[in-house]
Write an enzyme that holds these catalytic residues in place. Structure first.
Site, PDB file in Angstrom:
ATOM      1  N   GLY A 104       0.840  -1.202   0.000  1.00 33.90           N
ATOM      2  CA  GLY A 104       0.000   0.000   0.000  1.00 33.90           C
ATOM      3  C   GLY A 104       0.874   1.252   0.000  1.00 33.90           C
ATOM      4  O   GLY A 104       0.406   2.349   0.300  1.00 33.90           O
ATOM      5  N   LYS A 154     -11.296  -4.253   9.475  1.00 36.39           N
ATOM      6  CA  LYS A 154      -9.999  -3.814  10.009  1.00 36.39           C
ATOM      7  C   LYS A 154      -9.748  -4.537  11.339  1.00 36.39           C
ATOM      8  O   LYS A 154      -8.633  -4.958  11.628  1.00 36.39           O
ATOM      9  CB  LYS A 154      -9.963  -2.295  10.248  1.00 36.39           C
ATOM     10  CG  LYS A 154      -9.960  -1.414   9.023  1.00 36.39           C
ATOM     11  CD  LYS A 154      -8.737  -1.508   8.155  1.00 36.39           C
ATOM     12  CE  LYS A 154      -7.493  -0.843   8.682  1.00 36.39           C
ATOM     13  NZ  LYS A 154      -6.373  -0.892   7.711  1.00 36.39           N
TER      14      LYS A 154
HETATM   15  P1  NAD Z   1      -4.914   5.120   0.626  1.00 37.51           P
HETATM   16  O1  NAD Z   1      -6.138   4.667  -0.085  1.00 37.51           O
HETATM   17  O2  NAD Z   1      -4.336   6.442   0.238  1.00 37.51           O
HETATM   18  O3  NAD Z   1      -3.773   4.034   0.478  1.00 37.51           O
HETATM   19  C1  NAD Z   1      -4.014   2.653   0.450  1.00 37.51           C
HETATM   20  C2  NAD Z   1      -3.153   2.035  -0.632  1.00 37.51           C
HETATM   21  O4  NAD Z   1      -3.436   0.637  -0.659  1.00 37.51           O
HETATM   22  C3  NAD Z   1      -3.455   2.585  -2.039  1.00 37.51           C
HETATM   23  O5  NAD Z   1      -2.269   3.013  -2.677  1.00 37.51           O
HETATM   24  C4  NAD Z   1      -4.087   1.404  -2.767  1.00 37.51           C
HETATM   25  O6  NAD Z   1      -3.780   1.366  -4.135  1.00 37.51           O
HETATM   26  C5  NAD Z   1      -3.462   0.224  -2.009  1.00 37.51           C
HETATM   27  N1  NAD Z   1      -4.281  -0.978  -2.132  1.00 37.51           N
HETATM   28  C6  NAD Z   1      -5.613  -1.090  -1.918  1.00 37.51           C
HETATM   29  N2  NAD Z   1      -6.020  -2.341  -2.194  1.00 37.51           N
HETATM   30  C7  NAD Z   1      -4.913  -3.047  -2.560  1.00 37.51           C
HETATM   31  C8  NAD Z   1      -4.688  -4.391  -2.958  1.00 37.51           C
HETATM   32  N3  NAD Z   1      -5.694  -5.264  -3.052  1.00 37.51           N
HETATM   33  N4  NAD Z   1      -3.429  -4.761  -3.247  1.00 37.51           N
HETATM   34  C9  NAD Z   1      -2.386  -3.873  -3.200  1.00 37.51           C
HETATM   35  N5  NAD Z   1      -2.555  -2.584  -2.841  1.00 37.51           N
HETATM   36  C10 NAD Z   1      -3.797  -2.175  -2.521  1.00 37.51           C
HETATM   37  O7  NAD Z   1      -5.267   5.054   2.194  1.00 37.51           O
HETATM   38  P2  NAD Z   1      -4.561   5.786   3.421  1.00 37.51           P
HETATM   39  O8  NAD Z   1      -5.465   6.862   3.892  1.00 37.51           O
HETATM   40  O9  NAD Z   1      -3.149   6.058   3.120  1.00 37.51           O
HETATM   41  O10 NAD Z   1      -4.657   4.643   4.532  1.00 37.51           O
HETATM   42  C11 NAD Z   1      -3.545   3.807   4.812  1.00 37.51           C
HETATM   43  C12 NAD Z   1      -3.915   2.856   5.931  1.00 37.51           C
HETATM   44  O11 NAD Z   1      -4.217   3.597   7.114  1.00 37.51           O
HETATM   45  C13 NAD Z   1      -5.131   1.984   5.641  1.00 37.51           C
HETATM   46  O12 NAD Z   1      -4.871   0.697   6.124  1.00 37.51           O
HETATM   47  C14 NAD Z   1      -6.228   2.621   6.454  1.00 37.51           C
HETATM   48  O13 NAD Z   1      -7.190   1.670   6.844  1.00 37.51           O
HETATM   49  C15 NAD Z   1      -5.454   3.144   7.630  1.00 37.51           C
HETATM   50  N6  NAD Z   1      -6.075   4.283   8.317  1.00 37.51           N
HETATM   51  C16 NAD Z   1      -6.317   5.429   7.610  1.00 37.51           C
HETATM   52  C17 NAD Z   1      -6.888   6.521   8.266  1.00 37.51           C
HETATM   53  C18 NAD Z   1      -7.138   7.827   7.538  1.00 37.51           C
HETATM   54  O14 NAD Z   1      -7.683   8.746   8.159  1.00 37.51           O
HETATM   55  N7  NAD Z   1      -6.741   7.963   6.276  1.00 37.51           N
HETATM   56  C19 NAD Z   1      -7.206   6.431   9.638  1.00 37.51           C
HETATM   57  C20 NAD Z   1      -6.927   5.242  10.304  1.00 37.51           C
HETATM   58  C21 NAD Z   1      -6.364   4.177   9.633  1.00 37.51           C
END
Ligand code: NAD
Length: 351
Positions: free
Chosen positions: A13, A157
């Protein structure tokens, strides 16, 4: 980082919002580990000027984490001993997608990692795993996962987090950890701050849902990335691995703010200050949410307001990060104001 030989880190990711900040932080670790990114999409062509890493120094593996063959190939060719799993579908996807990526995908990553010599497995969970719509005051890691989950995203999650923690196996030197960040914002965020800016542009910033007495955690993305580097380091260090492995940690900026404070700081930084606010209290907003949902079903359009969104906006949701400070040595180095300034700077740079 504490380990013999050169480390190789696979960021699953890694092309995402948090992912790019993870690259940046691991890139600046001394000695620098080899950095590999595994993602369904490539790194963006244009990177923020705030990043110091060079895309040419990063090896990208395009693949799907639900595919055993894709993950095997990436782990074999990277020789990764550290894997950071921060991939997840965004909010608003179907239950089927969440099940596939968060549950089956995480299971796949764990099983291939165990086979192929990964030692430290860091999972990006979410503070939302303990949220079921009820207020969270100073929630810490002793709070249970609610029996009735808030939605498919948080439910899956939580399931993935549980699998990651149960896979921790000290006798086989496969060490896992889960971090639970809350409300991430910062450069590269295409949802929160850009969304707030467009609300102001549409002249809607004077409308406030809820009484704004509820405290909320926002976390600067660079701080979240720091926590991941610390977690990997602590897992690899024999003097701390037995204490932190198999554990979860809340990660926030440790400065809860009233829900609308972040929005108003963004609007103020843009020179936009409302002379008065129109407050829609929680019961009224929930009622309006049901109405909006009902009409959206008739018209086939996305509802603007939903009871789910109102519950999120009106709930107290702040967490206690003493455990992360004590055991990981985590400190939120960038405060909220500075984080907002960096975000606005990035938005101006990329607009
Ligand atoms: P994001 O969508 O920007 O990044 C996620 C990445 O995962 C993307 O680049 C996407 O292409 C990749 N991805 C998705 N499905 C995939 C697959 N099947 N195979 C390979 N790659 C895949 O999200 P983010 O905001 O950067 O979040 C990152 C992490 O943090 C996530 O796990 C999310 O649950 C967690 N999180 C985010 C927040 C927030 O506020 N953004 C809060 C708490 C937790």
């Amino acid at each position: 980082m504490a380990s013999e030989g050169q480390l190789s880190v696979l960021l699953v990711g890694g092309a995402g919002f948090l992912g790019l900040h993870l690259i940046e932080k691991f890139y600046n670790v001394s000695p620098r580990p080899k950095i590999h990114v595994f993602d369904v999409r490539p790194l963006p062509e244009k990177l923020s000027k705030q990043f110091t890493f060079k895309a040419a120094d990063i090896t990208t593996h395009i693949g799907d984490l639900t595919s055993e063959a894709d993950v095997t190939l990436a782990l074999q060719s990277s020789g990764a001993n550290v894997l950071v799993h921060s991939a997840s579908p965004m909010h608003g996807c179907s239950q089927e997608i969440y099940e596939k990526v968060n549950v089956q995908g995480t299971r796949n990553l764990l099983s291939v990692s165990q086979k192929l010599g990964v030692r430290a497995f860091v999972y990006t969970s979410s503070a939302g795993v303990i949220f079921n719509g009820q207020d969270i005051h100073n929630g810490d890691e002793t709070w249970p996962i609610p029996e009735v989950p808030m939605d498919g995203y948080n439910e899956t999650k939580a399931i993935a987090e549980d699998m990651v923690l149960k896979a921790n196996n000290r006798s086989q030197d496969f060490l896992t950890i889960a971090l639970r960040p809350a409300g991430i914002f910062g450069p590269g965020d295409r949802q929160l701050v850009p969304g707030l800016r467009s609300v102001a542009k549409l002249g809607q910033s004077k409308f406030q849902i809820g009484d704004n007495n509820n405290l909320f955690d926002w976390t600067y993305v660079g701080n979240v990335a720091d926590a991941h580097v610390l977690a990997a380091n602590k897992l690899l260090d024999p003097s701390s691995s037995s204490v932190v492995s198999g554990e979860t940690f809340f990660i926030t900026n440790d400065s809860p703010a009233y829900f609308w404070a972040l929005a108003r700081t963004v609007w103020k930084a843009d020179g936009h200050i409302d002379k008065y606010n129109i407050v829609l209290n929680r019961p009224l907003a929930i009622f309006a949410g049901y109405l909006s949902q009902f009409f959206s079903k008739l018209t086939g359009k996305e509802p603007g307001l939903t009871p789910f969104r109102v519950k999120i906006v009106c709930a107290y949701r702040y967490h206690n990060i003493s455990k992360a400070k004590r055991l990981l040595g985590y400190k939120p180095l960038v405060d909220i104001e500075e984080g907002i300034a960096k975000t606005l700077q990035w938005m101006d740079e990329s607009s």
